[in-house]
Scaffold this active site. Sequence first.
Site, PDB file in Angstrom:
ATOM      1  N   ASP A  37     -11.658  -1.090  35.404  1.00 12.83           N
ATOM      2  CA  ASP A  37     -11.608  -2.004  36.553  1.00 12.83           C
ATOM      3  C   ASP A  37     -10.373  -2.903  36.528  1.00 12.83           C
ATOM      4  O   ASP A  37      -9.777  -3.192  37.571  1.00 12.83           O
ATOM      5  CB  ASP A  37     -12.863  -2.884  36.585  1.00 12.83           C
ATOM      6  CG  ASP A  37     -14.105  -2.084  36.935  1.00 12.83           C
ATOM      7  OD1 ASP A  37     -13.948  -0.924  37.376  1.00 12.83           O
ATOM      8  OD2 ASP A  37     -15.212  -2.613  36.770  1.00 12.83           O
ATOM      9  N   VAL A  69      -7.455  -2.243  35.346  1.00  8.33           N
ATOM     10  CA  VAL A  69      -6.270  -1.466  35.750  1.00  8.33           C
ATOM     11  C   VAL A  69      -6.249  -1.325  37.267  1.00  8.33           C
ATOM     12  O   VAL A  69      -5.211  -1.519  37.918  1.00  8.33           O
ATOM     13  CB  VAL A  69      -6.271  -0.077  35.074  1.00  8.33           C
ATOM     14  CG1 VAL A  69      -5.091   0.753  35.565  1.00  8.33           C
ATOM     15  CG2 VAL A  69      -6.233  -0.227  33.559  1.00  8.33           C
ATOM     16  N   GLU A 102     -32.192  20.112  53.547  1.00  7.52           N
ATOM     17  CA  GLU A 102     -31.555  18.874  53.088  1.00  7.52           C
ATOM     18  C   GLU A 102     -32.575  17.740  53.109  1.00  7.52           C
ATOM     19  O   GLU A 102     -33.440  17.700  53.978  1.00  7.52           O
ATOM     20  CB  GLU A 102     -30.381  18.506  54.020  1.00  7.52           C
ATOM     21  CG  GLU A 102     -29.353  19.615  54.170  1.00  7.52           C
ATOM     22  CD  GLU A 102     -28.386  19.371  55.326  1.00  7.52           C
ATOM     23  OE1 GLU A 102     -28.458  18.278  55.935  1.00  7.52           O
ATOM     24  OE2 GLU A 102     -27.587  20.259  55.631  1.00  7.52           O
ATOM     25  N   LYS A 159     -33.982  14.340  54.105  1.00  2.00           N
ATOM     26  CA  LYS A 159     -33.760  13.504  55.292  1.00  2.00           C
ATOM     27  C   LYS A 159     -33.630  12.048  54.843  1.00  2.00           C
ATOM     28  O   LYS A 159     -34.617  11.385  54.534  1.00  2.00           O
ATOM     29  CB  LYS A 159     -34.901  13.663  56.289  1.00  2.00           C
ATOM     30  CG  LYS A 159     -34.636  12.992  57.626  1.00  2.00           C
ATOM     31  CD  LYS A 159     -35.730  13.337  58.634  1.00  2.00           C
ATOM     32  CE  LYS A 159     -35.413  12.725  59.987  1.00  2.00           C
ATOM     33  NZ  LYS A 159     -35.356  11.261  59.968  1.00  2.00           N
ATOM     34  N   LYS A 206     -41.566  16.263  58.187  1.00  2.00           N
ATOM     35  CA  LYS A 206     -41.765  14.869  57.780  1.00  2.00           C
ATOM     36  C   LYS A 206     -42.855  14.727  56.711  1.00  2.00           C
ATOM     37  O   LYS A 206     -43.848  15.435  56.717  1.00  2.00           O
ATOM     38  CB  LYS A 206     -42.140  14.005  58.994  1.00  2.00           C
ATOM     39  CG  LYS A 206     -41.102  14.003  60.116  1.00  2.00           C
ATOM     40  CD  LYS A 206     -39.802  13.335  59.704  1.00  2.00           C
ATOM     41  CE  LYS A 206     -39.904  11.836  59.645  1.00  2.00           C
ATOM     42  NZ  LYS A 206     -39.969  11.175  60.962  1.00  2.00           N
ATOM     43  N   CYS A 241     -66.794 -19.207  41.488  1.00  2.00           N
ATOM     44  CA  CYS A 241     -67.515 -20.281  40.778  1.00  2.00           C
ATOM     45  C   CYS A 241     -67.681 -21.546  41.612  1.00  2.00           C
ATOM     46  O   CYS A 241     -68.295 -22.510  41.157  1.00  2.00           O
ATOM     47  CB  CYS A 241     -66.814 -20.608  39.464  1.00  2.00           C
ATOM     48  SG  CYS A 241     -65.196 -21.400  39.686  1.00  2.00           S
TER      49      CYS A 241
END
Length: 697
Positions: A36, A38, A124, A126, A332, A429
């Site tokens: 980081d 660099v 894929e 969703k 779904k 109680c």
Amino acid sequence: MEQNSSNLSKRSFELRKLLNRANHAYYVLDTPLMEDTVYDRLYRELLNIEKNHPSLITADSPSQRLGSTPAKEFVKVEHKIPLMSLDNAFNFEELQDWDLRIRKLLNQKNNFGILKTSIDFACELKIDGSALALSYANGVLVQAATRGDGVAGEEITANVKTITSIPLSLDIENPPSWLEVRGEAFLPKQTFDGINLLRKQQREALFANPRNACAGTLRQLDPQIVASRQLDFFAYKMYLPKDWDPQGENIHQPEAQDAALKWLKKAGFKVNPNTKIFKSLHEVQSFFDIWEKKRHKLPYTTDGVVVKVNNFKLQEMLGVTQKSPRWAIALKYPAEEAPTKLINLSYQVGRTGTVTPVAEFEPIPLAGTIVRKATLHNADRLQSLDLHNEDTIVVRKAGEIIPEVVCVLKELRPQNSTRLYLPSNCPECDEKLVRGTDQAATKCVNNLCPAIIQGALRHWVSKKAMNIDGVGSKVIEQLVNKGIVKSIPDLYELNYQMLFGLERMGEKSAHKVIESIEKSKTQPWNKQLYGLGILHIGEGNAKLLANAFASEDELSHAAINSPERIAKIHGIGNEMVESLQEWFEDESNQRIISRLKELGVQLKSTANDSGAIKSVINSSNKEVLGKRFVLTGTMESINRDVAQEMIEKAGGKVNSSISSKTTYLITGSNPGSKLSKAKELGIKIINEEDFFNLLSK
């Protein structure tokens, strides 16, 4: 002496190229090219050049990810190609119906001949986020738009440029004159939790879910706010000019979805790694079933599987309807939110006395289970919901998550309904309930409350604590209601005769219970400490404390006389220190401790206790020395800070991301994307137990 303009132009070009590559490696590939420090130095050099020579600023410069001026409003832009939504299928039969429809249509298009090309399905995940359309001109991002109504959306280019996984320029030679990339912006779960925690601390309204938070973030007028929320992006669709010929490139016009995803990845986009190609619907269903179970372990939210005809020629033959493409469907997951009618509001009293309101409602199917109850957490939640009797409420349940009431549909509220409040007296109680200043919890402070006694006993006998077999909730309820057991030590004075009179307790069962109670006296000290049920002291923290203090005497003395000693332990916060001090100063708790010791419960470390942490913390061994470790998921017994300290004291190094130089990936529960990355790179993967074994060598 200042460099001449051609040298500066060349230098800025090289810096842009290198920094963009570094961004891609870090945010997309999860394989950092440089430290980081660099990166920061090179980035500052580029900023300095651009500040003194504004003409050298280009649209793909990393400096352009953050616009300087918030927009006053968003402009509507028309999509060149409509950004359609997908039809849904909610079970296998509906998926089969879709398959029959597309095959029938393809046969018609083929003049009712037999379709010679087999149909492959691209599956894929969703992603549950916000759809974006990204336009590139000659390889440079020039416009980003939301879905909107599918015909036109809002132009949010400045905001989208802050998403580091979206390339500002394509990583290919001879880019097309125009390219549109479709994909899903989303908010990772961990980031979402962090945002809501911050909003809670600032007393702002919480986001309901990552999807809403993502959509709200993209519509922020100030790109600085968008950048701070660290959105991510997966690309899943591309549109290229049909006449584009990528000369000098080994990438040709993709002919199928899987090839398009490879193209996008090569061009610098992040694509979801879980996409698969299948030849049958049964394979598709198996893929869906796997991810329905595994989805909650992902670092982002998903709400199903998108099934696409893989071949682009077949997609073209199938075409689109007015609202959606015929060649794709969203399968779904079972609903995770649903409306229902409130029947009753009951109250649970926990082992610490906290009174929790519980909504009881008409049964609804959620996430594969029938749900009848949902916790409301505390009085603040009850008040914010403005809950009335017979209200229509929306309930959410995601996987293993406890059901919760999301909101009230006030438009459906009956006219004569009355508002519901937390009671002023304990429902168990009848003692007066107490709520401390700045405390969300309302509590019963009566130590003799049967609900508190039962809760404390259930916790003490649990597997993670004293592991006493045969003493379940029903047995505990009978023991307390009959007045046989009034506190934890009373368990160790039980005899066979006391147990015989209980329902479903035979002679054999009673003998086993007495044996298990006797055996529990030698449980490890950390489990005994956890079993005491001290507020904020969980299983992992109990291990840390038991490792630092060898007995109850030592811990009690430190808590009362020198709490700063406890505060120095990594992983133990001020809230825990205060809780320990308060618990050990309480006379009734001291009486419990004294009686337990009198009855033979050890409450101290023994030779059999695991000393893994203690033996490792100051050691150095060859298994760890010089090795690189990465952690993912939640560790059971210690937190990450403690694990990091242990590794570093043993001579190892802890990195935040996986690379080819990583030696070990330590996995806890719910590991993130680092796990799949480690598998790809062949990194050795170990669990928490392996980690302790490694350190103790």
